[in-house]
Design a protein around this motif. Structure first.
Motif, PDB file in Angstrom:
ATOM      1  N   ILE A   1       0.837  -1.203   0.000  1.00  0.00           N
ATOM      2  CA  ILE A   1       0.000   0.000   0.000  1.00  0.00           C
ATOM      3  C   ILE A   1       0.871   1.253   0.000  1.00  0.00           C
ATOM      4  O   ILE A   1       0.603   2.216  -0.728  1.00  0.00           O
ATOM      5  CB  ILE A   1      -0.963   0.012   1.209  1.00  0.00           C
ATOM      6  N   SER A   2       1.940   1.250   0.786  1.00  0.00           N
ATOM      7  CA  SER A   2       2.839   2.409   0.841  1.00  0.00           C
ATOM      8  C   SER A   2       3.491   2.663  -0.502  1.00  0.00           C
ATOM      9  O   SER A   2       3.572   3.806  -0.965  1.00  0.00           O
ATOM     10  CB  SER A   2       3.930   2.194   1.897  1.00  0.00           C
ATOM     11  N   SER A   3       3.956   1.609  -1.130  1.00  0.00           N
ATOM     12  CA  SER A   3       4.613   1.736  -2.427  1.00  0.00           C
ATOM     13  C   SER A   3       3.656   2.278  -3.483  1.00  0.00           C
ATOM     14  O   SER A   3       3.990   3.205  -4.231  1.00  0.00           O
ATOM     15  CB  SER A   3       5.166   0.375  -2.846  1.00  0.00           C
ATOM     16  N   GLU A   4       2.456   1.724  -3.537  1.00  0.00           N
ATOM     17  CA  GLU A   4       1.474   2.190  -4.523  1.00  0.00           C
ATOM     18  C   GLU A   4       1.029   3.613  -4.203  1.00  0.00           C
ATOM     19  O   GLU A   4       0.842   4.425  -5.115  1.00  0.00           O
ATOM     20  CB  GLU A   4       0.265   1.244  -4.579  1.00  0.00           C
ATOM     21  N   SER A   5       0.875   3.935  -2.931  1.00  0.00           N
ATOM     22  CA  SER A   5       0.513   5.304  -2.536  1.00  0.00           C
ATOM     23  C   SER A   5       1.584   6.287  -2.993  1.00  0.00           C
ATOM     24  O   SER A   5       1.274   7.384  -3.468  1.00  0.00           O
ATOM     25  CB  SER A   5       0.356   5.410  -1.017  1.00  0.00           C
ATOM     26  N   ASN A   6       2.839   5.887  -2.860  1.00  0.00           N
ATOM     27  CA  ASN A   6       3.949   6.722  -3.313  1.00  0.00           C
ATOM     28  C   ASN A   6       3.880   6.935  -4.823  1.00  0.00           C
ATOM     29  O   ASN A   6       4.108   8.041  -5.317  1.00  0.00           O
ATOM     30  CB  ASN A   6       5.282   6.100  -2.912  1.00  0.00           C
TER      31      ASN A   6
ATOM     32  N   PRO B   1      -3.816  11.139   2.564  1.00  0.00           N
ATOM     33  CA  PRO B   1      -4.786  10.057   2.709  1.00  0.00           C
ATOM     34  C   PRO B   1      -5.477   9.690   1.390  1.00  0.00           C
ATOM     35  O   PRO B   1      -5.746   8.522   1.132  1.00  0.00           O
ATOM     36  CB  PRO B   1      -5.796  10.622   3.716  1.00  0.00           C
ATOM     37  N   GLU B   2      -5.712  10.675   0.544  1.00  0.00           N
ATOM     38  CA  GLU B   2      -6.352  10.420  -0.747  1.00  0.00           C
ATOM     39  C   GLU B   2      -5.497   9.498  -1.616  1.00  0.00           C
ATOM     40  O   GLU B   2      -6.015   8.695  -2.383  1.00  0.00           O
ATOM     41  CB  GLU B   2      -6.598  11.739  -1.496  1.00  0.00           C
ATOM     42  N   HIS B   3      -4.176   9.625  -1.494  1.00  0.00           N
ATOM     43  CA  HIS B   3      -3.277   8.761  -2.256  1.00  0.00           C
ATOM     44  C   HIS B   3      -3.395   7.307  -1.785  1.00  0.00           C
ATOM     45  O   HIS B   3      -3.341   6.379  -2.592  1.00  0.00           O
ATOM     46  CB  HIS B   3      -1.829   9.242  -2.142  1.00  0.00           C
ATOM     47  N   VAL B   4      -3.547   7.134  -0.488  1.00  0.00           N
ATOM     48  CA  VAL B   4      -3.705   5.779   0.064  1.00  0.00           C
ATOM     49  C   VAL B   4      -5.023   5.176  -0.415  1.00  0.00           C
ATOM     50  O   VAL B   4      -5.062   4.005  -0.826  1.00  0.00           O
ATOM     51  CB  VAL B   4      -3.635   5.806   1.609  1.00  0.00           C
ATOM     52  N   LEU B   5      -6.079   5.965  -0.389  1.00  0.00           N
ATOM     53  CA  LEU B   5      -7.377   5.469  -0.851  1.00  0.00           C
ATOM     54  C   LEU B   5      -7.313   5.099  -2.333  1.00  0.00           C
ATOM     55  O   LEU B   5      -7.851   4.058  -2.737  1.00  0.00           O
ATOM     56  CB  LEU B   5      -8.462   6.515  -0.597  1.00  0.00           C
ATOM     57  N   LYS B   6      -6.655   5.904  -3.137  1.00  0.00           N
ATOM     58  CA  LYS B   6      -6.498   5.609  -4.572  1.00  0.00           C
ATOM     59  C   LYS B   6      -5.668   4.335  -4.752  1.00  0.00           C
ATOM     60  O   LYS B   6      -5.976   3.499  -5.613  1.00  0.00           O
ATOM     61  CB  LYS B   6      -5.835   6.803  -5.267  1.00  0.00           C
ATOM     62  N   ALA B   7      -4.626   4.177  -3.934  1.00  0.00           N
ATOM     63  CA  ALA B   7      -3.795   2.971  -4.010  1.00  0.00           C
ATOM     64  C   ALA B   7      -4.608   1.722  -3.703  1.00  0.00           C
ATOM     65  O   ALA B   7      -4.448   0.694  -4.368  1.00  0.00           O
ATOM     66  CB  ALA B   7      -2.608   3.089  -3.045  1.00  0.00           C
ATOM     67  N   LEU B   8      -5.479   1.803  -2.709  1.00  0.00           N
ATOM     68  CA  LEU B   8      -6.355   0.667  -2.406  1.00  0.00           C
ATOM     69  C   LEU B   8      -7.200   0.299  -3.618  1.00  0.00           C
ATOM     70  O   LEU B   8      -7.349  -0.885  -3.940  1.00  0.00           O
ATOM     71  CB  LEU B   8      -7.252   0.990  -1.207  1.00  0.00           C
ATOM     72  N   GLN B   9      -7.731   1.305  -4.298  1.00  0.00           N
ATOM     73  CA  GLN B   9      -8.554   1.076  -5.488  1.00  0.00           C
ATOM     74  C   GLN B   9      -7.732   0.420  -6.592  1.00  0.00           C
ATOM     75  O   GLN B   9      -8.141  -0.593  -7.166  1.00  0.00           O
ATOM     76  CB  GLN B   9      -9.140   2.412  -5.987  1.00  0.00           C
ATOM     77  N   VAL B  10      -6.540   0.975  -6.858  1.00  0.00           N
ATOM     78  CA  VAL B  10      -5.679   0.466  -7.927  1.00  0.00           C
ATOM     79  C   VAL B  10      -5.277  -0.978  -7.667  1.00  0.00           C
ATOM     80  O   VAL B  10      -5.215  -1.798  -8.597  1.00  0.00           O
ATOM     81  CB  VAL B  10      -4.414   1.362  -8.065  1.00  0.00           C
TER      82      VAL B  10
ATOM     83  N   GLY C   1      -6.936  -3.219  -6.128  1.00  0.00           N
ATOM     84  CA  GLY C   1      -8.050  -4.159  -6.075  1.00  0.00           C
ATOM     85  C   GLY C   1      -8.681  -4.301  -4.700  1.00  0.00           C
ATOM     86  O   GLY C   1      -9.406  -5.261  -4.444  1.00  0.00           O
ATOM     87  N   PHE C   2      -8.418  -3.353  -3.813  1.00  0.00           N
ATOM     88  CA  PHE C   2      -9.008  -3.391  -2.479  1.00  0.00           C
ATOM     89  C   PHE C   2     -10.088  -2.324  -2.325  1.00  0.00           C
ATOM     90  O   PHE C   2     -10.310  -1.794  -1.238  1.00  0.00           O
ATOM     91  CB  PHE C   2      -7.921  -3.192  -1.410  1.00  0.00           C
ATOM     92  N   GLY C   3     -10.767  -2.009  -3.426  1.00  0.00           N
ATOM     93  CA  GLY C   3     -11.788  -0.969  -3.434  1.00  0.00           C
ATOM     94  C   GLY C   3     -12.904  -1.191  -2.431  1.00  0.00           C
ATOM     95  O   GLY C   3     -13.480  -0.235  -1.914  1.00  0.00           O
ATOM     96  N   GLU C   4     -13.198  -2.453  -2.128  1.00  0.00           N
ATOM     97  CA  GLU C   4     -14.286  -2.750  -1.189  1.00  0.00           C
ATOM     98  C   GLU C   4     -13.974  -2.279   0.231  1.00  0.00           C
ATOM     99  O   GLU C   4     -14.883  -2.164   1.055  1.00  0.00           O
ATOM    100  CB  GLU C   4     -14.590  -4.249  -1.184  1.00  0.00           C
ATOM    101  N   TYR C   5     -12.706  -1.992   0.517  1.00  0.00           N
ATOM    102  CA  TYR C   5     -12.308  -1.553   1.860  1.00  0.00           C
ATOM    103  C   TYR C   5     -12.234  -0.032   1.995  1.00  0.00           C
ATOM    104  O   TYR C   5     -12.053   0.480   3.093  1.00  0.00           O
ATOM    105  CB  TYR C   5     -10.952  -2.151   2.243  1.00  0.00           C
ATOM    106  N   ILE C   6     -12.367   0.684   0.886  1.00  0.00           N
ATOM    107  CA  ILE C   6     -12.165   2.132   0.909  1.00  0.00           C
ATOM    108  C   ILE C   6     -13.106   2.834   1.882  1.00  0.00           C
ATOM    109  O   ILE C   6     -12.678   3.685   2.666  1.00  0.00           O
ATOM    110  CB  ILE C   6     -12.281   2.727  -0.511  1.00  0.00           C
TER     111      ILE C   6
END
Length: 158
Positions: free
Chosen positions: A54-59, A72-81, A83-88
């Protein structure tokens, strides 16, 4: 040579507090379920890897937006990218709760007796703290350093 998955750190350097993680694991399971130590260690390693992912993708999201600080928005976008969109929604709710709790803590730290300090009170408190620090630094002598320097010069000139 160890792989450097985290900037400046080897994999072994990055970990989570074992006691805290063990407590979380036990709280998530029914009371009659036991977890072997190897399994606990594996779960902790999985958590570390998830955080790294998550940190790497957020970066990367942050860099694509040409920002220098991961928000925080970057972390949420990383979750989506990833495949963890259901946890956003749940992650965002936890973030909002954290902001509220942190805000209360910060406010409590600034207030004394339910009221904020006036500028004069804050200045007086600051001066008192400086005097205490000076006293500790000068082994109990509480005078300002400049006076001591001039007294030392007078002693040397006599």
């Amino acid at each position: 040579m160890e792989p450097m998955d985290i900037v400046g750190k080897t994999k072994e350097d990055a970990s989570l507090p074992k006691a805290t993680m063990t407590k979380i694991i036990k709280e998530m399971l029914p009371p009659d379920v036991r977890v072997a130590r190897d399994t606990q260690d594996l779960l902790i390693e999985c958590c570390v890897e998830f955080i790294n992912l998550i940190s790497s993708e957020s970066n990367e999201v942050c860099n694509r937006e040409e920002k220098r600080t991961i928000a925080p928005e970057h972390v949420l976008k990383a979750l989506q990218v990833l495949g963890f969109g259901e946890y956003i929604e749940e992650v965002y709710a936890a973030y909002e709760q954290h902001k509220l709790e942190t805000m209360d803590t910060v406010r409590a730290g600034k207030c004394s007796n339910g009221a904020e300090m006036t500028e004069e009170e804050a200045l007086a408190e600051q001066q008192r703290m400086f005097a205490e620090a000076r006293a500790r630094m000068n082994c109990g002598v509480t005078g300002p350093p400049k006076q001591q320097d001039s007294e030392a010069e007078q002693t040397l000139n006599s």
